[in-house]
Motif scaffolding. Structure first.
Motif, PDB file in Angstrom:
ATOM      1  N   LEU A  68      43.102  34.447  21.771  1.00 23.48           N
ATOM      2  CA  LEU A  68      42.131  33.557  22.402  1.00 23.48           C
ATOM      3  C   LEU A  68      41.492  34.235  23.609  1.00 23.48           C
ATOM      4  CD1 LEU A  68      43.911  30.080  22.232  1.00 23.48           C
ATOM      5  CD2 LEU A  68      42.414  31.198  20.552  1.00 23.48           C
ATOM      6  N   PRO A  69      40.216  33.966  23.837  1.00 21.15           N
ATOM      7  CA  PRO A  69      39.525  34.592  24.971  1.00 21.15           C
ATOM      8  C   PRO A  69      39.988  33.999  26.304  1.00 21.15           C
ATOM      9  CG  PRO A  69      38.091  33.005  23.887  1.00 21.15           C
ATOM     10  CD  PRO A  69      39.327  33.119  23.034  1.00 21.15           C
ATOM     11  N   THR A  70      40.188  34.846  27.276  1.00 20.25           N
ATOM     12  CA  THR A  70      40.523  34.421  28.635  1.00 20.25           C
ATOM     13  C   THR A  70      39.713  35.259  29.607  1.00 20.25           C
ATOM     14  OG1 THR A  70      42.365  35.994  28.817  1.00 20.25           O
ATOM     15  CG2 THR A  70      42.887  33.767  28.011  1.00 20.25           C
ATOM     16  N   ILE A  71      39.667  34.809  30.850  1.00 27.90           N
ATOM     17  CA  ILE A  71      39.041  35.596  31.907  1.00 27.90           C
ATOM     18  C   ILE A  71      40.023  35.723  33.063  1.00 27.90           C
ATOM     19  CG2 ILE A  71      36.680  34.993  31.271  1.00 27.90           C
ATOM     20  CD1 ILE A  71      36.670  32.930  33.495  1.00 27.90           C
ATOM     21  N   GLN A  72      39.752  36.634  33.958  1.00 25.99           N
ATOM     22  CA  GLN A  72      40.642  36.888  35.071  1.00 25.99           C
ATOM     23  C   GLN A  72      40.820  35.618  35.922  1.00 25.99           C
ATOM     24  OE1 GLN A  72      38.202  38.708  33.858  1.00 25.99           O
ATOM     25  NE2 GLN A  72      38.186  40.838  34.620  1.00 25.99           N
ATOM     26  N   PRO A  73      42.023  35.417  36.479  1.00 29.15           N
ATOM     27  CA  PRO A  73      42.271  34.221  37.297  1.00 29.15           C
ATOM     28  C   PRO A  73      41.290  34.074  38.458  1.00 29.15           C
ATOM     29  CG  PRO A  73      44.346  35.320  36.787  1.00 29.15           C
ATOM     30  CD  PRO A  73      43.250  36.231  36.308  1.00 29.15           C
ATOM     31  N   TRP A  74      40.851  35.206  39.027  1.00 30.56           N
ATOM     32  CA  TRP A  74      39.909  35.108  40.138  1.00 30.56           C
ATOM     33  C   TRP A  74      38.541  34.646  39.665  1.00 30.56           C
ATOM     34  CZ3 TRP A  74      43.236  39.105  39.144  1.00 30.56           C
ATOM     35  CH2 TRP A  74      42.756  40.200  38.403  1.00 30.56           C
ATOM     36  N   PHE A  75      38.191  34.927  38.406  1.00 25.92           N
ATOM     37  CA  PHE A  75      36.960  34.373  37.852  1.00 25.92           C
ATOM     38  C   PHE A  75      37.113  32.869  37.603  1.00 25.92           C
ATOM     39  CE2 PHE A  75      35.359  38.571  35.718  1.00 25.92           C
ATOM     40  CZ  PHE A  75      35.011  39.058  36.966  1.00 25.92           C
ATOM     41  N   VAL A  76      38.278  32.468  37.111  1.00 28.84           N
ATOM     42  CA  VAL A  76      38.530  31.038  36.889  1.00 28.84           C
ATOM     43  C   VAL A  76      38.391  30.281  38.204  1.00 28.84           C
ATOM     44  CG1 VAL A  76      40.235  29.320  36.180  1.00 28.84           C
ATOM     45  CG2 VAL A  76      40.048  31.463  34.906  1.00 28.84           C
ATOM     46  N   ARG A  77      38.955  30.827  39.254  1.00 24.32           N
ATOM     47  CA  ARG A  77      38.889  30.167  40.569  1.00 24.32           C
ATOM     48  C   ARG A  77      37.450  30.070  41.071  1.00 24.32           C
ATOM     49  NH1 ARG A  77      42.545  29.197  44.687  1.00 24.32           N
ATOM     50  NH2 ARG A  77      41.665  29.149  46.785  1.00 24.32           N
ATOM     51  N   GLU A  78      36.697  31.156  40.921  1.00 23.84           N
ATOM     52  CA  GLU A  78      35.299  31.146  41.356  1.00 23.84           C
ATOM     53  C   GLU A  78      34.482  30.146  40.550  1.00 23.84           C
ATOM     54  OE1 GLU A  78      31.596  32.078  43.145  1.00 23.84           O
ATOM     55  OE2 GLU A  78      33.685  32.218  43.800  1.00 23.84           O
ATOM     56  N   ASN A  79      34.716  30.109  39.235  1.00 25.06           N
ATOM     57  CA  ASN A  79      33.996  29.152  38.394  1.00 25.06           C
ATOM     58  C   ASN A  79      34.261  27.717  38.805  1.00 25.06           C
ATOM     59  OD1 ASN A  79      32.655  30.978  36.766  1.00 25.06           O
ATOM     60  ND2 ASN A  79      34.137  30.891  35.092  1.00 25.06           N
ATOM     61  N   LYS A  80      35.507  27.424  39.149  1.00 23.75           N
ATOM     62  CA  LYS A  80      35.832  26.060  39.578  1.00 23.75           C
ATOM     63  C   LYS A  80      35.041  25.699  40.820  1.00 23.75           C
ATOM     64  CE  LYS A  80      39.467  22.955  41.150  1.00 23.75           C
ATOM     65  NZ  LYS A  80      40.909  22.682  41.330  1.00 23.75           N
ATOM     66  N   TRP A  81      34.983  26.621  41.774  1.00 26.87           N
ATOM     67  CA  TRP A  81      34.250  26.339  43.011  1.00 26.87           C
ATOM     68  C   TRP A  81      32.762  26.160  42.724  1.00 26.87           C
ATOM     69  CZ3 TRP A  81      30.195  28.250  45.745  1.00 26.87           C
ATOM     70  CH2 TRP A  81      30.011  27.704  47.022  1.00 26.87           C
ATOM     71  N   ARG A  82      32.202  27.027  41.894  1.00 26.09           N
ATOM     72  CA  ARG A  82      30.778  26.926  41.595  1.00 26.09           C
ATOM     73  C   ARG A  82      30.432  25.605  40.924  1.00 26.09           C
ATOM     74  NH1 ARG A  82      28.761  32.834  39.257  1.00 26.09           N
ATOM     75  NH2 ARG A  82      29.633  34.138  40.929  1.00 26.09           N
ATOM     76  N   ALA A  83      31.270  25.171  39.984  1.00 26.40           N
ATOM     77  CA  ALA A  83      31.011  23.903  39.304  1.00 26.40           C
ATOM     78  C   ALA A  83      31.146  22.733  40.266  1.00 26.40           C
ATOM     79  CB  ALA A  83      31.955  23.731  38.120  1.00 26.40           C
TER      80      ALA A  83
END
Length: 392
Positions: free
Chosen positions: A275-290
């Motif tokens: 399954l596709p995943t992204i780096q945890p720091w990208f996940v964190r940044e995405n949460k903030w942006r949303a």
């Protein structure tokens, strides 16, 4: 520590919806949940749905039974709301939902008299008392424990999509925050809340729980408050990232996306695909942006750092997953995602209503009350604010 995951029917659906109780005239929150639930006890004893208390006495939570389809779960929720209204309507109490109440103050709200809530407040203090937040929880059944953590990690890529669709907390204690979902950032202040740790196996999850229980951080798995978490008792993956949805059709749409994503990832695992995943720091940044920009956010979609508007990536995802939605018999609910993309999430509608009313946040509450009850169009919401207000 051994934690049994009680596998459940694949892609079955359960929904929890936290609702505010407000005075119909003023829009102020009212702490009468105990009274409402007591009055419903006999009426709802044999129903599939439940109506329960939450942290604050101004809140009730309606929960569906286990549905084979999104439609079945949503029907339970609708039945629950009808039952609640038999009590609240005669009392002049209105129901509404958003990630936050536009103008309520935390120090005017009462905590429900239960040991677990008092324990939470004692530990978390000011942040705990500030949890004037409302959300939805969508449970999707998983038949194999080995699928749980891989799917949780893959869902984290779509966390900003779910958060943006549901964003409904642009105001906090009377102030315009500049965030589409202020709730997302408030909730993560609790010690076991926020993004899921990127664990790979169920054994790692059991090790995490053992560490947390051994050090006194929590008593059991129910105190894991991640945005996406395993729910071992129910055999589900539970998505908790969303603000409270303001209308039933929007709730159904987000539930359909959640169910369809989980089924898609389950099929990928069945086919032997990683399954596709992204780096945890990208996940964190995405949460903030949303949280900050809602459907206007640009999100990181892959490990290479590709960035696209979340609305564009959602449109691509909707097109790609539509056949699965049809197979799961949730195509109608799934189509509601396009409506949200076209009309905007609740946060946008609230801001438009406030601007049309000269910043009067009581008008926003009345808008949310009308929207929850009837789900009219934005044009009707703006027309309800006052004569001469543009409806575009």
């Amino acid at each position: 520590m051994t934690v049994t995951f009680h596998s459940s029917a694949r892609s079955s659906v359960g929904i929890e919806w936290e609702l505010m109780l407000a005075d119909g005239a003023s829009g102020d929150l009212v702490g009468r949940a105990g009274e409402v639930i007591s009055a419903l006890a006999e009426q709802t004893a044999l129903e599939r749905f439940t109506v329960t208390e939450e942290l604050l006495t101004n809140t009730i939570e309606v929960t569906s039974g286990v549905g084979d389809t999104v439609e079945a779960a949503v029907d339970d929720i609708a039945d629950a709301i009808r039952a609640v209204r038999t009590v609240t309507d005669p009392l002049g109490i209105e129901l509404l939902c958003a990630g936050s109440h536009p103008f309520a103050q935390w120090y005017e709200q009462s905590v429900t008299d239960k040991t677990r809530y008092h324990t939470l407040i004692e530990r978390t203090q000011w942040w705990g008392r500030n949890m004037m937040i409302w959300g939805i929880h969508v449970h999707i059944g998983v038949e194999d424990v080995d699928k749980v953590l891989p799917i949780v990690n893959a869902l984290a890529v779509y966390l900003p999509h779910l958060q943006a669709l549901s964003a409904s907390s642009p105001y906090w204690a009377g102030e315009r925050t500049g965030y589409a979902s202020n709730r997302a950032l408030v909730f993560q202040q609790l010690p076991t809340a926020g993004l899921p740790w990127p664990l790979q196996t169920w054994a790692e999850y059991e090790g995490y729980l053992e560490d947390m229980v051994r050090t006194g951080v929590m008593e059991d798995a129910t105190e894991v408050r991640w945005d996406i978490r395993p729910a071992p008792r129910w055999g589900t993956i539970e998505v908790r990232a969303c603000d409270g949805m303001s209308t039933l059709p929007e709730l159904a749409a987000v539930a359909a996306l959640t169910q369809t994503l989980v089924e898609h990832f389950s099929r990928e695992l069945d086919a032997g695909h990683e399954l596709p995943t992204i780096q945890p720091w990208f996940v964190r940044e995405n949460k903030w942006r949303a949280a900050r920009y809602g459907l206007g956010a640009r999100v990181i979609t892959d490990r290479e750092g590709t960035q696209v508007p979340v609305s564009e990536h959602l449109a691509q995802t909707i097109e790609r997953l539509a056949p699965i939605a049809a197979e799961l018999h949730c195509a109608r609910e799934f189509a509601g995602l396009q409506t949200i993309l076209e009309q905007g999430a609740s946060s946008t509608r609230q801001l438009l209503v406030a601007d049309a009313a000269g910043g009067d946040l009581r008008a926003v509450v009345q808008h949310l009350i009308r929207e929850f009850r009837a789900g009219p169009t934005l044009r009707e919401h703006l027309a309800g604010v006052g004569d001469g207000i543009p409806a575009s």
